[in-house]
Design a protein around this motif. Sequence first.
Motif, mmCIF file in Angstrom:
data_model
loop_
_atom_site.group_PDB
_atom_site.id
_atom_site.type_symbol
_atom_site.label_atom_id
_atom_site.label_comp_id
_atom_site.label_asym_id
_atom_site.label_seq_id
_atom_site.Cartn_x
_atom_site.Cartn_y
_atom_site.Cartn_z
ATOM 1 N N LYS A 33 0.805 -1.223 0.000
ATOM 2 C CA LYS A 33 0.000 0.000 0.000
ATOM 3 C C LYS A 33 0.839 1.275 0.000
ATOM 4 O O LYS A 33 0.565 2.195 -0.761
ATOM 5 N N HIS A 34 1.878 1.334 0.821
ATOM 6 C CA HIS A 34 2.671 2.565 0.900
ATOM 7 C C HIS A 34 3.392 2.851 -0.426
ATOM 8 O O HIS A 34 3.533 4.006 -0.821
ATOM 9 N N ASP A 37 0.526 3.907 -3.008
ATOM 10 C CA ASP A 37 0.081 5.288 -2.786
ATOM 11 C C ASP A 37 1.037 6.291 -3.421
ATOM 12 O O ASP A 37 0.610 7.249 -4.076
#
Length: 171
Positions: A33-34, A37
Amino acid sequence: MFTIRKATNKDVKKLTEVGKKAFYLPHKDAIPKHIMDVYLKENFNEENIIAEINNKNFEYRLLYVDDTLAGFSKIILNQKNENINLENVTKMERLYLVEDFFGKGLGKELFKYNLDFIQKENQKGIWLYVWIKNFRAIDFYKKVGFKKIASYDFPISATETRPNYLLFLEF
């Protein structure tokens, strides 16, 4: 009923939204996710899209179903690749559809539109990178005639890449 037209600066907000959704869907389980993003923020922000729309080498085409942006494409004419020994080839960087419009033949229509355009521009073929686990996209590209000619490590971040195929369709 669908329509296809060239993108303008007025389309930037919708383009960024659709681009993020379309990239996220096949990669959501493979990219942390990081990292996802950051990738989405860097690659689908309004400044980048405006710069690309206004760059004469980039061709953005929007596919609308009624008043809804269902997808878009981004191609770059005369974009060489070290694995292709031809001049006048086009890179297709994006052929995106929103999930709600899958299975309706719209991706094929947008692709055909691009093929007609690049053939009128005297291009000899079209190439692209596709993630090796994006099975829906790979199946689509094989059906329209692309062949795998090489592999490529697509950079997702400064520290991560994803294995991609280099696909090519010669005219």
